[in-house]
Write a protein that holds these residues in place. Structure first.
Motif, mmCIF file in Angstrom:
data_model
loop_
_atom_site.group_PDB
_atom_site.id
_atom_site.type_symbol
_atom_site.label_atom_id
_atom_site.label_comp_id
_atom_site.label_asym_id
_atom_site.label_seq_id
_atom_site.Cartn_x
_atom_site.Cartn_y
_atom_site.Cartn_z
ATOM 1 N N UNK A 1 11.336 -4.629 4.470
ATOM 2 C CA UNK A 1 10.943 -3.587 5.423
ATOM 3 C C UNK A 1 11.394 -2.211 4.934
ATOM 4 N N UNK A 2 12.608 -2.138 4.393
ATOM 5 C CA UNK A 2 13.128 -0.871 3.873
ATOM 6 C C UNK A 2 12.275 -0.393 2.699
ATOM 7 N N UNK A 3 11.889 -1.320 1.830
ATOM 8 C CA UNK A 3 11.083 -0.966 0.659
ATOM 9 C C UNK A 3 9.723 -0.404 1.078
ATOM 10 N N UNK A 4 9.096 -1.044 2.058
ATOM 11 C CA UNK A 4 7.796 -0.566 2.536
ATOM 12 C C UNK A 4 7.939 0.835 3.126
ATOM 13 N N UNK A 5 9.015 1.051 3.891
ATOM 14 C CA UNK A 5 9.253 2.368 4.478
ATOM 15 C C UNK A 5 9.448 3.428 3.392
ATOM 16 N N UNK A 6 10.208 3.083 2.350
ATOM 17 C CA UNK A 6 10.430 4.012 1.245
ATOM 18 C C UNK A 6 9.135 4.304 0.495
ATOM 19 N N UNK A 7 8.338 3.268 0.265
ATOM 20 C CA UNK A 7 7.074 3.436 -0.459
ATOM 21 C C UNK A 7 6.125 4.354 0.300
ATOM 22 N N UNK A 8 5.973 4.112 1.601
ATOM 23 C CA UNK A 8 5.072 4.943 2.403
ATOM 24 C C UNK A 8 5.583 6.383 2.494
ATOM 25 N N UNK B 1 -0.434 -0.718 3.583
ATOM 26 C CA UNK B 1 -0.203 -1.186 4.951
ATOM 27 C C UNK B 1 -1.082 -2.384 5.301
ATOM 28 N N UNK B 2 -2.375 -2.272 5.029
ATOM 29 C CA UNK B 2 -3.312 -3.337 5.417
ATOM 30 C C UNK B 2 -2.999 -4.647 4.704
ATOM 31 N N UNK B 3 -2.864 -4.578 3.380
ATOM 32 C CA UNK B 3 -2.620 -5.818 2.639
ATOM 33 C C UNK B 3 -1.176 -6.294 2.797
ATOM 34 N N UNK B 4 -0.266 -5.373 3.107
ATOM 35 C CA UNK B 4 1.092 -5.787 3.429
ATOM 36 C C UNK B 4 1.121 -6.566 4.727
ATOM 37 N N UNK B 5 0.330 -6.112 5.707
ATOM 38 C CA UNK B 5 0.245 -6.821 6.986
ATOM 39 C C UNK B 5 -0.387 -8.200 6.812
ATOM 40 N N UNK C 1 -2.085 -6.834 -4.266
ATOM 41 C CA UNK C 1 -2.923 -5.669 -4.012
ATOM 42 C C UNK C 1 -2.094 -4.569 -3.356
ATOM 43 N N UNK C 2 -1.264 -4.953 -2.394
ATOM 44 C CA UNK C 2 -0.418 -3.990 -1.691
ATOM 45 C C UNK C 2 0.581 -3.332 -2.639
ATOM 46 N N UNK C 3 1.295 -4.130 -3.398
ATOM 47 C CA UNK C 3 2.343 -3.601 -4.273
ATOM 48 C C UNK C 3 1.767 -2.869 -5.480
ATOM 49 N N UNK C 4 0.760 -3.446 -6.097
ATOM 50 C CA UNK C 4 0.209 -2.833 -7.304
ATOM 51 C C UNK C 4 -0.471 -1.499 -7.007
#
Length: 251
Positions: A150-157, A183-187, A211-214
């Motif tokens: 969750x922290x990583x996604x927040x930092x990335x966005x 966001x979409x593919x992470x969800x 797809x989300x990470x790349x």
């Protein structure tokens, strides 16, 4: 003054030119770490590692399963993670130093540095392998892994958002598309990952996560190139002048 005498541009000594040139090269090396991180992450941490894990499926299994508490790829992941951390920190420093008066870019660099520092925290919190998961239980390492995700996604966005604000319309539009993809593919990844502990099938989870990470990794490489081009344009060309001839030549 002789015909062949060559003077540096006003106010610029030869020693200053060498120092500025060295700093510029170092700056470019720091920025290049962003692209290097992206390429190395995909190749070493995913494509190569997955071939060493018998039965692993990039379509249905998460990248984090390569560093889980059982697979043969865990030792190599532990060895290479500090390198990823250093590359991300170096890139963040490069972005920070390239910010000049752009506060948004300075914040982006700071976020990248924080991201690089927190990356080493993944070591004590590997996800439990599918084979060892028990329905209805959650080990401490799994909880820590979820929090770090969750922290990583927040930092990335946040990186994408502030980075977009530092450049023009085209880059902002590209950043918006990247953020939506993350966001979409992470969800979609999260929806399927909830089935893992119950032993359910996750046919597309690996693809969704990649797809989300790349998309973020590609964005980071594009950001590095954009900043490098801006830095090259800002530095301009150092000129030599032949007073007798009235000409200027690039140093």
């Amino acid at each position: 003054m002789s015909r062949n005498t060559v003077d540096l541009a006003p106010g610029l000594a030869r020693g200053d030119v060498k120092i500025k040139g060295s700093r510029a090269r170092f700056q470019m090396a720091l920025l290049a770490c962003g692209g290097l991180y992206s390429v190395l992450y995909v190749v070493a941490n995913d494509l190569v590692a997955s071939t060493r894990y018998k039965g692993y499926s990039r379509m249905s299994q998460a990248i984090s399963e390569l560093s889980a508490t059982g697979p043969p790829t865990k030792p190599s992941h532990i060895a290479i993670l500090p390198i990823f951390s250093l590359l991300l920190i170096a890139f963040g420093i490069g972005v920070w130093k390239s910010a000049h008066r752009k506060r948004a870019l300075r914040v982006t660099g700071g976020l990248l540095i924080v991201h690089g520092i927190t990356a080493v925290l993944w070591l004590p919190f590997p996800i439990t392998s599918r084979e060892d998961m028990i329905e209805g239980t959650a080990a401490v390492n799994d909880i820590g892994h979820i929090v770090l995700s969750a922290v990583s996604v927040l930092l990335i966005l946040s990186q994408i958002g502030f980075g977009a604000a530092a450049f023009g319309r085209r880059f902002r539009l590209y950043s918006v598309v990247t953020a939506v993809t993350v966001v979409v593919f992470g969800a979609l990844t999260g929806m399927q990952s909830s089935k893992v502990s119950a032993g359910g099938a996750t046919p597309w989870m690996g693809l969704f996560e990649r797809i989300s990470l790349w998309s973020w990794l590609v964005w980071m490489a594009v950001l590095a190139v954009a900043i490098m081009r801006a830095e090259a344009g800002r530095a301009g060309t150092v000129f030599l002048r032949r007073p007798a001839l009235g000409r200027r030549e690039a140093l």
